[in-house]
Scaffold this motif. Structure first.
Motif, PDB file in Angstrom:
ATOM      1  N   UNK A  91      95.854   8.189 152.325  1.00  0.00           N
ATOM      2  CA  UNK A  91      96.024   7.213 151.249  1.00  0.00           C
ATOM      3  C   UNK A  91      96.260   7.925 149.918  1.00  0.00           C
ATOM      4  N   UNK A  92      97.255   7.471 149.173  1.00  0.00           N
ATOM      5  CA  UNK A  92      97.616   8.100 147.910  1.00  0.00           C
ATOM      6  C   UNK A  92      96.738   7.602 146.759  1.00  0.00           C
ATOM      7  N   UNK A  93      96.345   6.351 146.793  1.00  0.00           N
ATOM      8  CA  UNK A  93      95.598   5.806 145.653  1.00  0.00           C
ATOM      9  C   UNK A  93      94.293   6.557 145.364  1.00  0.00           C
ATOM     10  N   UNK A  94      93.523   7.007 146.375  1.00  0.00           N
ATOM     11  CA  UNK A  94      92.332   7.798 146.038  1.00  0.00           C
ATOM     12  C   UNK A  94      92.670   9.129 145.351  1.00  0.00           C
ATOM     13  N   UNK A  95      93.811   9.697 145.672  1.00  0.00           N
ATOM     14  CA  UNK A  95      94.252  10.921 144.998  1.00  0.00           C
ATOM     15  C   UNK A  95      94.494  10.644 143.518  1.00  0.00           C
ATOM     16  N   UNK A  96      95.226   9.575 143.236  1.00  0.00           N
ATOM     17  CA  UNK A  96      95.515   9.228 141.845  1.00  0.00           C
ATOM     18  C   UNK A  96      94.220   8.891 141.112  1.00  0.00           C
ATOM     19  N   UNK A 109     102.314  11.186 132.292  1.00  0.00           N
ATOM     20  CA  UNK A 109     102.096  11.021 133.729  1.00  0.00           C
ATOM     21  C   UNK A 109     101.873   9.541 134.070  1.00  0.00           C
ATOM     22  N   UNK A 110     101.043   8.880 133.272  1.00  0.00           N
ATOM     23  CA  UNK A 110     100.728   7.470 133.520  1.00  0.00           C
ATOM     24  C   UNK A 110     101.983   6.616 133.375  1.00  0.00           C
ATOM     25  N   UNK A 111     102.767   6.881 132.343  1.00  0.00           N
ATOM     26  CA  UNK A 111     104.008   6.133 132.145  1.00  0.00           C
ATOM     27  C   UNK A 111     104.969   6.353 133.310  1.00  0.00           C
ATOM     28  N   UNK A 112     105.035   7.585 133.791  1.00  0.00           N
ATOM     29  CA  UNK A 112     105.917   7.891 134.921  1.00  0.00           C
ATOM     30  C   UNK A 112     105.444   7.189 136.191  1.00  0.00           C
ATOM     31  N   UNK A 113     104.149   7.188 136.421  1.00  0.00           N
ATOM     32  CA  UNK A 113     103.590   6.483 137.589  1.00  0.00           C
ATOM     33  C   UNK A 113     103.860   4.988 137.495  1.00  0.00           C
ATOM     34  N   UNK A 114     103.697   4.423 136.302  1.00  0.00           N
ATOM     35  CA  UNK A 114     103.976   2.996 136.126  1.00  0.00           C
ATOM     36  C   UNK A 114     105.437   2.683 136.431  1.00  0.00           C
ATOM     37  N   UNK A 115     106.350   3.546 135.974  1.00  0.00           N
ATOM     38  CA  UNK A 115     107.773   3.339 136.238  1.00  0.00           C
ATOM     39  C   UNK A 115     108.079   3.446 137.727  1.00  0.00           C
ATOM     40  N   UNK A 119     109.442   0.382 139.986  1.00  0.00           N
ATOM     41  CA  UNK A 119     110.661   0.525 140.790  1.00  0.00           C
ATOM     42  C   UNK A 119     110.424   0.207 142.259  1.00  0.00           C
ATOM     43  N   UNK A 120     109.242   0.495 142.767  1.00  0.00           N
ATOM     44  CA  UNK A 120     108.922   0.186 144.164  1.00  0.00           C
ATOM     45  C   UNK A 120     108.762  -1.313 144.389  1.00  0.00           C
ATOM     46  N   UNK A 121     108.277  -2.011 143.372  1.00  0.00           N
ATOM     47  CA  UNK A 121     108.045  -3.448 143.496  1.00  0.00           C
ATOM     48  C   UNK A 121     109.345  -4.250 143.429  1.00  0.00           C
TER      49      UNK A 121
END
Length: 122
Positions: A91-96, A109-115, A119-121
């Motif tokens: 699972x990736x979310x526990x890493x983040x 980093x946070x802005x990039x993750x949000x983007x 994009x995935x949604x």
């Protein structure tokens, strides 16, 4: 990927990913200053990488030209997957969440993750 690449071998791989093909001396010139290694150490690492089938050597007269057989992107994907599987059960979310709890995510980093998530949604 089969066998894992060691930290030392990764230094050699980075040199080959940056530019290839390279002779053993070319690789040594790129990594010796940063690592305080001998040319023989670099040649040993090249031999190990060849045994792991992640680089190849083509003969050019009396020398060999080394080139990667594994793309950097493929290596990063493989190692990232191993890390997430080994430490976070796939699972990736526990890493983040771990990175966030350690204040290791910058505003960029946070802005990039949000983007990425946006994009995935869509």
């Amino acid at each position: 990927m089969g066998e894992k690449i060691s930290e030392a071998e990764l230094v050699v791989m980075e040199a080959l990913w940056e530019q290839s093909p390279l002779t053993a001396n070319d690789v040594a010139d790129r990594v010796i200053a940063a690592r305080d290694w001998s040319a023989q150490t670099v040649k040993t690492l090249l031999s190990r990488l060849m045994a792991k089938d992640v680089i190849a050597a083509d003969q050019d007269g009396r020398r060999f030209l080394y080139r990667p057989l594994v793309a950097r992107e493929d290596y990063v994907a493989s190692e990232s997957g191993r890390l997430v599987n080994r430490l976070f059960g796939g699972r990736v979310s526990p890493l983040v969440a771990q990175l966030a709890s350690q204040d290791q995510l910058s505003d960029d980093d946070i802005a990039e993750l949000e983007a990425i998530l946006k994009g995935l949604k869509s």
